[in-house]
Design a protein around this motif. Structure first.
Motif, mmCIF file in Angstrom:
data_model
loop_
_atom_site.group_PDB
_atom_site.id
_atom_site.type_symbol
_atom_site.label_atom_id
_atom_site.label_comp_id
_atom_site.label_asym_id
_atom_site.label_seq_id
_atom_site.Cartn_x
_atom_site.Cartn_y
_atom_site.Cartn_z
ATOM 1 N N GLU A 141 43.591 -43.888 2.524
ATOM 2 C CA GLU A 141 43.812 -43.138 1.291
ATOM 3 C C GLU A 141 43.180 -43.772 0.052
ATOM 4 O O GLU A 141 42.664 -43.063 -0.808
ATOM 5 N N LEU A 142 43.226 -45.099 -0.070
ATOM 6 C CA LEU A 142 42.691 -45.749 -1.268
ATOM 7 C C LEU A 142 41.188 -45.534 -1.432
ATOM 8 O O LEU A 142 40.746 -45.109 -2.506
ATOM 9 N N PRO A 143 40.365 -45.791 -0.401
ATOM 10 C CA PRO A 143 38.932 -45.541 -0.581
ATOM 11 C C PRO A 143 38.630 -44.078 -0.927
ATOM 12 O O PRO A 143 37.771 -43.804 -1.765
ATOM 13 N N ALA A 144 39.347 -43.154 -0.319
ATOM 14 C CA ALA A 144 39.111 -41.731 -0.608
ATOM 15 C C ALA A 144 39.472 -41.410 -2.048
ATOM 16 O O ALA A 144 38.741 -40.682 -2.731
ATOM 17 N N ALA A 145 40.581 -41.963 -2.539
ATOM 18 C CA ALA A 145 40.992 -41.715 -3.925
ATOM 19 C C ALA A 145 39.994 -42.317 -4.914
ATOM 20 O O ALA A 145 39.629 -41.681 -5.912
ATOM 21 N N LEU A 146 39.540 -43.537 -4.640
ATOM 22 C CA LEU A 146 38.565 -44.179 -5.527
ATOM 23 C C LEU A 146 37.227 -43.454 -5.484
ATOM 24 O O LEU A 146 36.582 -43.257 -6.517
ATOM 25 N N GLU A 147 36.806 -43.056 -4.299
ATOM 26 C CA GLU A 147 35.537 -42.329 -4.137
ATOM 27 C C GLU A 147 35.567 -41.018 -4.912
ATOM 28 O O GLU A 147 34.637 -40.682 -5.641
ATOM 29 N N SER A 148 36.637 -40.279 -4.747
ATOM 30 C CA SER A 148 36.772 -38.989 -5.414
ATOM 31 C C SER A 148 36.716 -39.148 -6.930
ATOM 32 O O SER A 148 36.011 -38.419 -7.628
ATOM 33 N N ASP A 149 37.456 -40.121 -7.442
ATOM 34 C CA ASP A 149 37.473 -40.343 -8.888
ATOM 35 C C ASP A 149 36.114 -40.805 -9.395
ATOM 36 O O ASP A 149 35.634 -40.323 -10.431
ATOM 37 N N LEU A 150 35.480 -41.715 -8.681
ATOM 38 C CA LEU A 150 34.182 -42.239 -9.104
ATOM 39 C C LEU A 150 33.127 -41.135 -9.119
ATOM 40 O O LEU A 150 32.355 -41.022 -10.077
ATOM 41 N N GLN A 151 33.108 -40.307 -8.097
ATOM 42 C CA GLN A 151 32.135 -39.209 -8.071
ATOM 43 C C GLN A 151 32.404 -38.205 -9.191
ATOM 44 O O GLN A 151 31.472 -37.733 -9.838
ATOM 45 N N ARG A 152 33.683 -37.916 -9.420
ATOM 46 C CA ARG A 152 34.035 -36.946 -10.460
ATOM 47 C C ARG A 152 33.687 -37.461 -11.863
ATOM 48 O O ARG A 152 33.164 -36.735 -12.686
ATOM 49 N N THR A 153 33.945 -38.750 -12.108
ATOM 50 C CA THR A 153 33.754 -39.296 -13.455
ATOM 51 C C THR A 153 32.355 -39.834 -13.723
ATOM 52 O O THR A 153 31.930 -39.893 -14.876
ATOM 53 N N THR A 154 31.632 -40.255 -12.654
ATOM 54 C CA THR A 154 30.336 -40.901 -12.881
ATOM 55 C C THR A 154 29.186 -40.280 -12.097
ATOM 56 O O THR A 154 28.030 -40.589 -12.367
ATOM 57 N N GLY A 155 29.495 -39.468 -11.092
ATOM 58 C CA GLY A 155 28.457 -38.906 -10.244
ATOM 59 C C GLY A 155 27.920 -39.886 -9.205
ATOM 60 O O GLY A 155 26.949 -39.592 -8.517
ATOM 61 N N LEU A 156 28.559 -41.050 -9.091
ATOM 62 C CA LEU A 156 28.130 -42.066 -8.129
ATOM 63 C C LEU A 156 29.109 -42.135 -6.963
ATOM 64 O O LEU A 156 30.315 -41.954 -7.151
ATOM 65 N N THR A 157 28.592 -42.439 -5.782
ATOM 66 C CA THR A 157 29.479 -42.761 -4.674
ATOM 67 C C THR A 157 29.947 -44.204 -4.861
ATOM 68 O O THR A 157 29.340 -44.972 -5.630
ATOM 69 N N ALA A 217 39.525 -48.878 -14.558
ATOM 70 C CA ALA A 217 40.765 -48.212 -14.971
ATOM 71 C C ALA A 217 41.469 -47.584 -13.769
ATOM 72 O O ALA A 217 42.703 -47.665 -13.641
ATOM 73 N N LYS A 218 40.704 -46.971 -12.872
ATOM 74 C CA LYS A 218 41.301 -46.355 -11.689
ATOM 75 C C LYS A 218 41.826 -47.413 -10.727
ATOM 76 O O LYS A 218 42.908 -47.247 -10.142
ATOM 77 N N VAL A 219 41.098 -48.509 -10.558
ATOM 78 C CA VAL A 219 41.570 -49.606 -9.709
ATOM 79 C C VAL A 219 42.868 -50.175 -10.286
ATOM 80 O O VAL A 219 43.829 -50.430 -9.549
ATOM 81 N N ARG A 220 42.924 -50.347 -11.594
ATOM 82 C CA ARG A 220 44.154 -50.834 -12.232
ATOM 83 C C ARG A 220 45.313 -49.875 -11.953
ATOM 84 O O ARG A 220 46.405 -50.296 -11.579
#
Length: 162
Positions: free
Chosen positions: A33-49, A129-132
């Motif tokens: 779950e953690l990698p999926a949550a971080l991936e989703s947020d990173l792609q949504r906010t930065t466009g990066l995987t 911020a998301k990792v925190r």
């Protein structure tokens, strides 16, 4: 007369007790779950995987913002093949430049461009911020230190067994 072949003896299974089973299942949920949550947020906010971000972040921390492909692969826990695909994509987007090493023509190096540095500098605060939010804030300082030690012990065991 030939003897029938014996099946190799299998070691006796030592099943997990209730506490071990609970810990294992929680770890498995975290790992999924953690990698999926971080991936989703990173792609949504930065466009990066996450992997693209990791490559850019490692380059941003390197001397001259340049690393040999083999060193970058090691830092990103990646195969050279996977890294090559991502570097090509990042290069197509003007974020990195891949070239032949000046000291050794058999080696490729990857350099972070100014655009790549801007991209990782924009992405880093959002990612942190998301990792925190997901990892640091739910834990006490002692729990976080314990989590780090536990993760290190597991990854060390994996490295030793491979």
């Amino acid at each position: 007369m030939t003897r029938p072949k014996r099946e190799p003896r299998r070691p006796k299974t030592v099943w997990l007790d209730d506490d071990q089973q609970r810990a294992w299942r929680q770890l498995l949920a975290l790992v999924m779950e953690l990698p999926a949550a971080l991936e989703s947020d990173l792609q949504r906010t930065t466009g990066l995987t996450t992997f693209e971000y990791l490559v850019l972040a490692n380059l941003s921390e390197a001397d001259d913002r340049t690393l040999r492909m083999s060193e970058l692969a090691a830092r990103a826990n990646s195969s050279l093949s996977r890294l090559s695909h991502v570097v090509r994509r990042l290069s197509d987007n003007g974020l990195v430049i891949k070239s032949v090493c000046a000291d050794d023509g058999r080696v490729s190096v990857v350099e972070l461009t100014k655009a790549g540095m801007r991209r990782v500098a924009t992405a880093a605060p959002l990612h942190v911020a998301k990792v925190r939010e997901l990892v640091v804030e739910p834990l006490t300082k002692a729990e976080l230190i314990g989590l780090g030690r536990a993760a290190e012990a597991i990854t060390d065991r994996i490295a030793d067994s491979g």
